[in-house]
Design a protein around this motif. Structure first.
Motif, PDB file in Angstrom:
ATOM      1  N   GLU A 144       0.836  -1.209   0.000  1.00 25.56           N
ATOM      2  CA  GLU A 144       0.000   0.000   0.000  1.00 25.56           C
ATOM      3  C   GLU A 144       0.868   1.256   0.000  1.00 25.56           C
ATOM      4  O   GLU A 144       0.646   2.190  -0.781  1.00 25.56           O
ATOM      5  CB  GLU A 144      -0.900   0.035   1.245  1.00 25.56           C
ATOM      6  N   LEU A 145       1.832   1.275   0.892  1.00 24.24           N
ATOM      7  CA  LEU A 145       2.727   2.430   0.977  1.00 24.24           C
ATOM      8  C   LEU A 145       3.462   2.631  -0.341  1.00 24.24           C
ATOM      9  O   LEU A 145       3.571   3.758  -0.845  1.00 24.24           O
ATOM     10  CB  LEU A 145       3.724   2.237   2.125  1.00 24.24           C
ATOM     11  N   THR A 146       3.946   1.543  -0.926  1.00 25.74           N
ATOM     12  CA  THR A 146       4.661   1.629  -2.199  1.00 25.74           C
ATOM     13  C   THR A 146       3.741   2.138  -3.302  1.00 25.74           C
ATOM     14  O   THR A 146       4.145   2.955  -4.137  1.00 25.74           O
ATOM     15  CB  THR A 146       5.238   0.256  -2.579  1.00 25.74           C
ATOM     16  N   PRO A 177      -5.708   4.502   5.632  1.00 26.80           N
ATOM     17  CA  PRO A 177      -5.324   5.818   6.145  1.00 26.80           C
ATOM     18  C   PRO A 177      -3.931   5.836   6.769  1.00 26.80           C
ATOM     19  O   PRO A 177      -3.223   6.845   6.684  1.00 26.80           O
ATOM     20  CB  PRO A 177      -6.414   6.137   7.181  1.00 26.80           C
ATOM     21  N   ALA A 178      -3.529   4.717   7.362  1.00 28.87           N
ATOM     22  CA  ALA A 178      -2.189   4.661   7.955  1.00 28.87           C
ATOM     23  C   ALA A 178      -1.114   4.788   6.882  1.00 28.87           C
ATOM     24  O   ALA A 178      -0.142   5.538   7.041  1.00 28.87           O
ATOM     25  CB  ALA A 178      -2.018   3.352   8.732  1.00 28.87           C
ATOM     26  N   SER A 179      -1.281   4.059   5.782  1.00 34.88           N
ATOM     27  CA  SER A 179      -0.303   4.121   4.689  1.00 34.88           C
ATOM     28  C   SER A 179      -0.249   5.521   4.087  1.00 34.88           C
ATOM     29  O   SER A 179       0.829   6.039   3.769  1.00 34.88           O
ATOM     30  CB  SER A 179      -0.653   3.098   3.597  1.00 34.88           C
ATOM     31  N   ALA A 180      -1.426   6.138   3.926  1.00 36.12           N
ATOM     32  CA  ALA A 180      -1.477   7.494   3.372  1.00 36.12           C
ATOM     33  C   ALA A 180      -0.728   8.478   4.278  1.00 36.12           C
ATOM     34  O   ALA A 180       0.027   9.334   3.802  1.00 36.12           O
ATOM     35  CB  ALA A 180      -2.919   7.931   3.183  1.00 36.12           C
ATOM     36  N   ALA A 181      -0.935   8.336   5.584  1.00 35.43           N
ATOM     37  CA  ALA A 181      -0.270   9.235   6.535  1.00 35.43           C
ATOM     38  C   ALA A 181       1.240   9.045   6.509  1.00 35.43           C
ATOM     39  O   ALA A 181       2.001  10.024   6.525  1.00 35.43           O
ATOM     40  CB  ALA A 181      -0.818   8.999   7.937  1.00 35.43           C
ATOM     41  N   VAL A 182       1.688   7.789   6.461  1.00 35.31           N
ATOM     42  CA  VAL A 182       3.126   7.515   6.417  1.00 35.31           C
ATOM     43  C   VAL A 182       3.737   8.089   5.139  1.00 35.31           C
ATOM     44  O   VAL A 182       4.890   8.525   5.129  1.00 35.31           O
ATOM     45  CB  VAL A 182       3.386   5.994   6.510  1.00 35.31           C
ATOM     46  N   CYS A 183       2.958   8.105   4.063  1.00 33.17           N
ATOM     47  CA  CYS A 183       3.427   8.639   2.783  1.00 33.17           C
ATOM     48  C   CYS A 183       3.402  10.165   2.763  1.00 33.17           C
ATOM     49  O   CYS A 183       3.798  10.782   1.765  1.00 33.17           O
ATOM     50  CB  CYS A 183       2.570   8.077   1.647  1.00 33.17           C
ATOM     51  N   GLY A 184       2.947  10.774   3.846  1.00 31.29           N
ATOM     52  CA  GLY A 184       2.899  12.223   3.912  1.00 31.29           C
ATOM     53  C   GLY A 184       1.688  12.825   3.237  1.00 31.29           C
ATOM     54  O   GLY A 184       1.689  14.007   2.884  1.00 31.29           O
ATOM     55  N   LEU A 185       0.642  12.027   3.066  1.00 32.96           N
ATOM     56  CA  LEU A 185      -0.582  12.489   2.421  1.00 32.96           C
ATOM     57  C   LEU A 185      -1.678  12.689   3.456  1.00 32.96           C
ATOM     58  O   LEU A 185      -1.668  12.059   4.521  1.00 32.96           O
ATOM     59  CB  LEU A 185      -1.033  11.481   1.356  1.00 32.96           C
TER      60      LEU A 185
END
Length: 501
Positions: A144-146, A177-185
């Motif tokens: 997801e993060l990738t 939402p966790a992946s989006a937040a880690v990605c800075g989104l």
């Protein structure tokens, strides 16, 4: 069962001076490969348990029997697709050609492995309707993060740097939402309708408000409730028209296999969980694999390193300057990729669609058999999984009564019957959510046995709700004090924070 070998810690079985085996000291001068400089040697012996070999073997063998997995029993864990992992896949990974390789070998010495990598990504692209995959991510959330990093790179390479918002339905997996937040989104929540599907009118309002800032919309289809999202063409057009991309969370891909493809629906980027849909092992902090696929025109943004094929059909590994960077040192969790390849070849083009269809059949069979005992908040055909909202009131369930039978009580009582509990209290749309996913690999006899136990638990709750309130009764560890556990965890966390300060 009072078994000394797993009722005690290995340290409690320790006896001073006891050892498993001993070897004579090396008496050849200058040939000890383990000779360390004096400054690197320990001053004191490590505090390790002292046990004979038989005690160690018995301890860990008995302790391992406390584990529960798909090889030991039915595992109806909703949202996880805990299908059986064929042992043939394991045998393939043990072949010497796979076992005796190293990721730093020159590409010309591992042409077979690079061909396997390329074949797997080509099959995944065909199954999903996308252009190309990278197999480098190590897990679903890592994938997801990738995928989001790929989307962010796509916008940045085009100079569209204001796109920092991701639209995510309120029914989504928590990793979205966790992946989006880690990605800075920034996450923008989209409301759901009473039937659990995306509220298109709410989405339109959000796009009207944030359209120029929308990087992507993340969706799972079927959604977390096991319901097929019928408005995806409309949703995809709305997102694409404002300049955003569509991201497909592949956690629920299993019922779609060979039936419909995310790429054909309008999705631009997706991840796949090889440890769900393609029957490779789950969990334990690994193994896992979360390949990322992209539509045509986005291939160059996939992470390095990348496997490419020359005109003479040989393969090489390269790093692309346009790529988002690297998410793994080499080419992902290769053992899992090999297992997935064996599974894909075993099914073949002729049979892959049967996996999804049978998973849908099994889920609907359980749902229809149990809906007279457990509350079904959304009527109609489900896909691979479904959600109950606790037990029906006539059997002791009542959201407004603290003393009523709760979903947690049902889950605890299932342990007494030898079943792993389904996913509970997720998704958050329902107060007493009980999510069940049987997968296609379970027989009708297994499903019938599970159904009988679920009915029996409902009858038990009606006759004696305390039986459920105090369950489990026959497990090595009885019901824990959840309130005390939470308080202790909070205290430990605060204490850790204080020590860091």
């Amino acid at each position: 069962m009072n078994n000394v070998y797993y009722s005690k810690l290995i340290f409690e079985l320790s006896q001073p001076g006891r050892i498993g085996y001993s070897l004579p000291k090396l008496d050849v001068e200058g040939h000890c490969i383990c000779q360390l400089p004096e400054g690197m040697k320990r001053q004191d012996d490590p505090k390790l348990p002292e046990c004979d070999e038989l005690t160690v073997v018995r301890h860990y063998t008995n302790a391992s029997n406390n584990n529960f997995g798909v090889d030991t029993g039915f595992y109806p864990l909703g949202s996880c697709t805990m299908k059986y992992n064929p042992k043939l896949n394991e045998e393939v990974t043990q072949l010497p050609a796979f076992q005796h390789t190293h990721p730093l070998q020159p590409a010309e010495t591992v042409q077979g492995l690079l061909a396997l990598y390329d074949n797997v990504q080509r099959i995944l692209a065909e199954v999903t309707g996308l252009s190309r995959f990278t197999l480098n991510p190590f897990a679903g959330a890592h994938g997801e993060l990738t995928g989001l990093m790929t989307i962010r790179t796509y916008h940045e390479r085009r100079g569209d740097t204001q796109r920092t918002k991701v639209l995510i339905p309120d029914s989504a997996h928590g990793t979205n939402p966790a992946s989006a937040a880690v990605c800075g989104l920034e996450v923008v929540e989209v409301k759901s309708l009473p039937d659990g599907t995306v509220d298109v009118e709410d989405l339109k309002a959000l796009i009207d408000k944030h359209g120029a800032e929308v990087a992507a919309m993340m969706m799972t289809n079927p959604n977390t409730l096991g319901i097929f999202e019928r408005q995806i063409p409309v949703i995809a057009k709305l997102v694409h028209d404002c300049g955003g991309l569509m991201y497909y969370d592949g956690a629920n891909l299993n019922p779609m296999l060979g039936v419909c493809r995310p790429g054909d629906m309008g999705f631009d980027v997706m991840h796949i969980n090889l440890h769900k849909t393609f029957s490779t092992p789950h969990g334990g902090g690994g193994p896992g694999s979360g390949p990322i696929g992209v539509r045509k025109g986005m291939e160059e943004y996939l992470p390095n390193p990348q496997v490419k094929q020359r005109e003479d059909s040989t393969y090489y590994i390269m790093c692309n300057d346009e790529a988002l960077g690297s998410v793994s040192a080499f080419l992902g969790n290769y053992g899992i990729v090999i297992r997935a390849y064996a599974y894909l070849l075993s099914l073949g083009r002729e049979n892959i669609a049967m996996a999804g269809k049978l998973s849908v059949l099994n889920a609907n069979y359980i749902k229809e058999q149990l809906k007279a005992y457990y509350k079904l908040p959304i009527e109609g055909l489900c896909k691979h999984e479904f959600v109950f909202d606790g037990m029906r009131e006539e059997y002791g369930g009542d959201h407004h009564d603290e003393d009523s039978v709760k979903t947690l009580d049902v889950a605890k009582r299932l342990l007494d019957y030898g079943y792993h509990a389904p996913t509970i209290y997720f998704p958050l749309l329902f107060h007493e959510a009980l999510m069940i996913e049987p997968t296609e690999t379970e027989s009708k006899e297994t499903l019938d046995a599970f159904i009988d136990v679920m009915k029996r638990i409902a009858e038990e709750a009606k006759a004696d709700r305390q039986l459920l309130k105090t369950a489990p009764h026959h497990t090595p560890v009885r019901r824990l004090d959840d309130v005390l556990a939470v308080k202790a965890a909070q205290f430990t966390f605060r204490d850790l924070q204080a020590s860091e300060v």
